[in-house]
Design a protein around this motif. Sequence first.
Motif, PDB file in Angstrom:
ATOM      1  N   LYS A 127       0.822  -1.118   0.120  1.00  0.00           N
ATOM      2  CA  LYS A 127       0.045   0.009  -0.066  1.00  0.00           C
ATOM      3  C   LYS A 127       0.935   1.249   0.070  1.00  0.00           C
ATOM      4  O   LYS A 127       0.704   2.169  -0.822  1.00  0.00           O
ATOM      5  CB  LYS A 127      -0.873  -0.029   1.159  1.00  0.00           C
ATOM      6  N   ASP A 128       1.779   1.397   0.699  1.00  0.00           N
ATOM      7  CA  ASP A 128       2.658   2.336   0.803  1.00  0.00           C
ATOM      8  C   ASP A 128       4.259   2.281   0.494  1.00  0.00           C
ATOM      9  O   ASP A 128       4.910   3.142   0.442  1.00  0.00           O
ATOM     10  CB  ASP A 128       2.651   2.780   2.356  1.00  0.00           C
ATOM     11  N   HIS A 129       4.613   1.353  -0.138  1.00  0.00           N
ATOM     12  CA  HIS A 129       6.029   0.996  -0.438  1.00  0.00           C
ATOM     13  C   HIS A 129       5.865   0.295  -1.934  1.00  0.00           C
ATOM     14  O   HIS A 129       5.271  -0.562  -2.225  1.00  0.00           O
ATOM     15  CB  HIS A 129       6.803   0.244   0.176  1.00  0.00           C
ATOM     16  N   ASP A 130       6.997   0.718  -2.898  1.00  0.00           N
ATOM     17  CA  ASP A 130       7.059   0.181  -4.046  1.00  0.00           C
ATOM     18  C   ASP A 130       8.687   0.219  -4.224  1.00  0.00           C
ATOM     19  O   ASP A 130       9.155   1.166  -4.827  1.00  0.00           O
ATOM     20  CB  ASP A 130       6.473   0.877  -5.053  1.00  0.00           C
ATOM     21  N   LEU A 131       9.161  -0.874  -3.884  1.00  0.00           N
ATOM     22  CA  LEU A 131      10.629  -1.086  -3.771  1.00  0.00           C
ATOM     23  C   LEU A 131      11.508  -2.213  -4.683  1.00  0.00           C
ATOM     24  O   LEU A 131      10.488  -3.092  -4.532  1.00  0.00           O
ATOM     25  CB  LEU A 131      11.087  -0.892  -2.232  1.00  0.00           C
ATOM     26  N   GLN A 132      12.406  -2.016  -4.917  1.00  0.00           N
ATOM     27  CA  GLN A 132      13.429  -3.205  -5.421  1.00  0.00           C
ATOM     28  C   GLN A 132      14.708  -3.091  -4.557  1.00  0.00           C
ATOM     29  O   GLN A 132      15.531  -2.294  -4.790  1.00  0.00           O
ATOM     30  CB  GLN A 132      13.485  -3.031  -6.951  1.00  0.00           C
ATOM     31  N   TYR A 133      14.884  -4.009  -3.948  1.00  0.00           N
ATOM     32  CA  TYR A 133      16.221  -4.319  -3.154  1.00  0.00           C
ATOM     33  C   TYR A 133      16.964  -5.370  -3.840  1.00  0.00           C
ATOM     34  O   TYR A 133      16.487  -6.743  -3.979  1.00  0.00           O
ATOM     35  CB  TYR A 133      15.869  -4.656  -1.755  1.00  0.00           C
ATOM     36  N   CYS A 134      18.201  -5.248  -4.233  1.00  0.00           N
ATOM     37  CA  CYS A 134      19.095  -6.383  -5.005  1.00  0.00           C
ATOM     38  C   CYS A 134      20.407  -6.244  -4.149  1.00  0.00           C
ATOM     39  O   CYS A 134      20.996  -5.522  -3.889  1.00  0.00           O
ATOM     40  CB  CYS A 134      19.189  -5.977  -6.321  1.00  0.00           C
ATOM     41  N   GLU A 135      20.932  -7.806  -4.378  1.00  0.00           N
ATOM     42  CA  GLU A 135      22.266  -7.747  -3.829  1.00  0.00           C
ATOM     43  C   GLU A 135      23.018  -8.622  -4.978  1.00  0.00           C
ATOM     44  O   GLU A 135      22.327  -9.451  -5.294  1.00  0.00           O
ATOM     45  CB  GLU A 135      22.371  -8.784  -2.529  1.00  0.00           C
ATOM     46  N   PHE A 136      24.227  -8.274  -5.178  1.00  0.00           N
ATOM     47  CA  PHE A 136      25.032  -8.711  -6.357  1.00  0.00           C
ATOM     48  C   PHE A 136      26.003  -9.869  -5.708  1.00  0.00           C
ATOM     49  O   PHE A 136      26.481  -9.550  -4.566  1.00  0.00           O
ATOM     50  CB  PHE A 136      25.608  -7.853  -7.044  1.00  0.00           C
ATOM     51  N   ASP A 137      26.130 -10.687  -6.309  1.00  0.00           N
ATOM     52  CA  ASP A 137      27.209 -11.927  -5.783  1.00  0.00           C
ATOM     53  C   ASP A 137      28.546 -11.555  -6.313  1.00  0.00           C
ATOM     54  O   ASP A 137      28.983 -12.156  -7.218  1.00  0.00           O
ATOM     55  CB  ASP A 137      26.654 -13.313  -6.520  1.00  0.00           C
ATOM     56  N   ASP A 138      29.200 -10.549  -5.861  1.00  0.00           N
ATOM     57  CA  ASP A 138      30.469 -10.209  -6.393  1.00  0.00           C
ATOM     58  C   ASP A 138      31.303  -9.971  -4.927  1.00  0.00           C
ATOM     59  O   ASP A 138      30.850 -10.042  -3.934  1.00  0.00           O
ATOM     60  CB  ASP A 138      30.468  -8.941  -6.905  1.00  0.00           C
ATOM     61  N   ALA A 139      32.513  -9.541  -5.315  1.00  0.00           N
ATOM     62  CA  ALA A 139      33.394  -9.270  -3.874  1.00  0.00           C
ATOM     63  C   ALA A 139      32.809  -8.096  -3.133  1.00  0.00           C
ATOM     64  O   ALA A 139      33.259  -8.286  -1.877  1.00  0.00           O
ATOM     65  CB  ALA A 139      34.717  -8.904  -4.426  1.00  0.00           C
ATOM     66  N   GLU A 140      32.284  -7.070  -3.614  1.00  0.00           N
ATOM     67  CA  GLU A 140      31.639  -6.160  -2.751  1.00  0.00           C
ATOM     68  C   GLU A 140      30.410  -6.242  -2.229  1.00  0.00           C
ATOM     69  O   GLU A 140      30.010  -5.711  -1.212  1.00  0.00           O
ATOM     70  CB  GLU A 140      31.549  -4.648  -3.673  1.00  0.00           C
TER      71      GLU A 140
END
Length: 224
Positions: A127-140
Amino acid sequence: MPIAAASLFGCWRAVTQTAVQRPTIPRSPALVANIDLGPTILDIAGFDLNKTQMDGMSYFPILASRGVRNSNGTWRTDLLVEYQGEGVNRTDPSCPAYGPGVSQCFPDCVCEDAYNNTYACVRTISKDHDLQYCEFDDAEVFVEVYNLTADPNQLTNIAKTIDQEILEKMNHRLMVLQSCCGVSCRSPGVFDPRYQFDPMLMFRNQDDLGHMLRRKSLKQSTLL
């Protein structure tokens, strides 16, 4: 009815909304994934879904209610998006300056992919959030977070400015969705009113942890 189906179209490799969203003929604002197709077909056929161990949910009730979102109050507010970057640990002879890991390079050394383009995301629509959270599989363990309400083109990574508590919950939620199996994949998302933080959720399916990306707690890693 937007459907997340990144794994069905190999040419879409980015974390953007246009890369993971696919239209279906039925229209609805519900958040539907390709893992929901099997349960939906079985539900339409009258099969008892309690006899299955599928991760997805049937959206037949949404179709029957003419597309009313969360008509029964139990539909998801988030889903998992994953992509395995292409490439091998050797240098492309046509583009030696790039080093190892790039893939599908054109003669002018424009490369379409790389092995460190492997990522996992939580796509959240509530209802109040439209997000995309991503993590990359790299050294960082590089993190990208986008507010698609304010930034629909995903031009501004807010990983450094978003509330730290939300960031940690999304990090935990990603691990839960990557390690779940069957009904445990339908636990409430971070912005669902029924959500409860339960660190043990990601350890309840130890046999299914092999496909998870390597990851670190955000309390111990640095967002670069």
